[in-house]
Design a protein around this motif. Structure first.
Motif, PDB file in Angstrom:
ATOM      1  N   TRP A 189       0.859  -1.187   0.000  1.00  0.00           N
ATOM      2  CA  TRP A 189       0.000   0.000   0.000  1.00  0.00           C
ATOM      3  C   TRP A 189       0.893   1.233   0.000  1.00  0.00           C
ATOM      4  CZ3 TRP A 189      -4.631  -1.079  -1.351  1.00  0.00           C
ATOM      5  CH2 TRP A 189      -5.285  -2.206  -0.891  1.00  0.00           C
ATOM      6  N   THR A 190       1.252   1.713  -1.173  1.00  0.00           N
ATOM      7  CA  THR A 190       2.187   2.826  -1.279  1.00  0.00           C
ATOM      8  C   THR A 190       1.606   4.123  -0.741  1.00  0.00           C
ATOM      9  OG1 THR A 190       1.442   3.193  -3.538  1.00  0.00           O
ATOM     10  CG2 THR A 190       3.399   1.824  -3.235  1.00  0.00           C
ATOM     11  N   ARG A 191       0.319   4.307  -0.839  1.00  0.00           N
ATOM     12  CA  ARG A 191      -0.301   5.551  -0.373  1.00  0.00           C
ATOM     13  C   ARG A 191      -0.454   5.619   1.136  1.00  0.00           C
ATOM     14  NH1 ARG A 191      -5.096   5.868  -4.838  1.00  0.00           N
ATOM     15  NH2 ARG A 191      -3.730   6.065  -6.622  1.00  0.00           N
ATOM     16  N   ARG A 218       1.855   4.486   3.485  1.00  0.00           N
ATOM     17  CA  ARG A 218       3.118   4.282   4.201  1.00  0.00           C
ATOM     18  C   ARG A 218       3.575   5.472   5.024  1.00  0.00           C
ATOM     19  NH1 ARG A 218       6.960   1.600  -0.270  1.00  0.00           N
ATOM     20  NH2 ARG A 218       5.721  -0.242  -0.655  1.00  0.00           N
ATOM     21  N   ALA A 221      -0.767  -0.688  -6.021  1.00  0.00           N
ATOM     22  CA  ALA A 221       0.457  -0.320  -6.730  1.00  0.00           C
ATOM     23  C   ALA A 221       0.178   0.738  -7.768  1.00  0.00           C
ATOM     24  CB  ALA A 221       1.064  -1.552  -7.391  1.00  0.00           C
ATOM     25  N   THR A 222       0.997   1.749  -7.787  1.00  0.00           N
ATOM     26  CA  THR A 222       0.875   2.792  -8.805  1.00  0.00           C
ATOM     27  C   THR A 222       1.723   2.424 -10.010  1.00  0.00           C
ATOM     28  OG1 THR A 222       2.703   4.041  -7.889  1.00  0.00           O
ATOM     29  CG2 THR A 222       0.501   4.566  -7.062  1.00  0.00           C
ATOM     30  N   THR A 268       5.484   2.771  -9.227  1.00  0.00           N
ATOM     31  CA  THR A 268       6.000   1.686  -8.404  1.00  0.00           C
ATOM     32  C   THR A 268       6.190   0.438  -9.248  1.00  0.00           C
ATOM     33  OG1 THR A 268       4.841   2.597  -6.509  1.00  0.00           O
ATOM     34  CG2 THR A 268       5.594   0.341  -6.315  1.00  0.00           C
ATOM     35  N   GLU A 290       9.848  -1.450  -9.948  1.00  0.00           N
ATOM     36  CA  GLU A 290      10.112  -2.815  -9.513  1.00  0.00           C
ATOM     37  C   GLU A 290      10.465  -3.730 -10.681  1.00  0.00           C
ATOM     38  OE1 GLU A 290       6.703  -3.975  -7.300  1.00  0.00           O
ATOM     39  OE2 GLU A 290       7.246  -2.771  -5.562  1.00  0.00           O
TER      40      GLU A 290
END
Length: 87
Positions: free
Chosen positions: A19-21, A23, A77-78, A81, A85
């Motif tokens: 969950w990148t948003r 963090r 995931a955006t 991101t 990766e």
């Protein structure tokens, strides 16, 4: 519902969270996760009683925790991101 929110908060606090948003504040997310877990436990104990309530809370909580990486992969995931990766 509290168990699922607790699982999401605890997973968001993890360093390898998908969950990148979410963090931004890991300590706050960790505390919120444990408070929501306790709220979930109390709710299940009120509905089902002692041992059954504890088992129901743990089952719902663990199911939500297991689902977190897959939900993050599908929805969290955006594009940036994903590009970072993969290469």
């Amino acid at each position: 519902m509290a168990a699922a929110l607790s699982a999401a908060a605890l997973y968001a606090a993890a360093p390898h969270s998908g969950w990148t948003r979410l963090r931004g504040h890991p300590r706050l997310a960790r505390v919120a996760g444990w408070v929501l877990a306790l709220l979930s436990l109390l709710a299940w104990l009120g509905v089902s009683g002692g041992a059954a309530g504890l088992c129901a809370m743990l089952v719902s909580w663990m199911l939500a925790l297991v689902a977190q990486p897959y939900l993050a992969l599908l929805f969290g995931a955006t594009a940036a991101t994903s590009a970072r990766e993969t290469g």
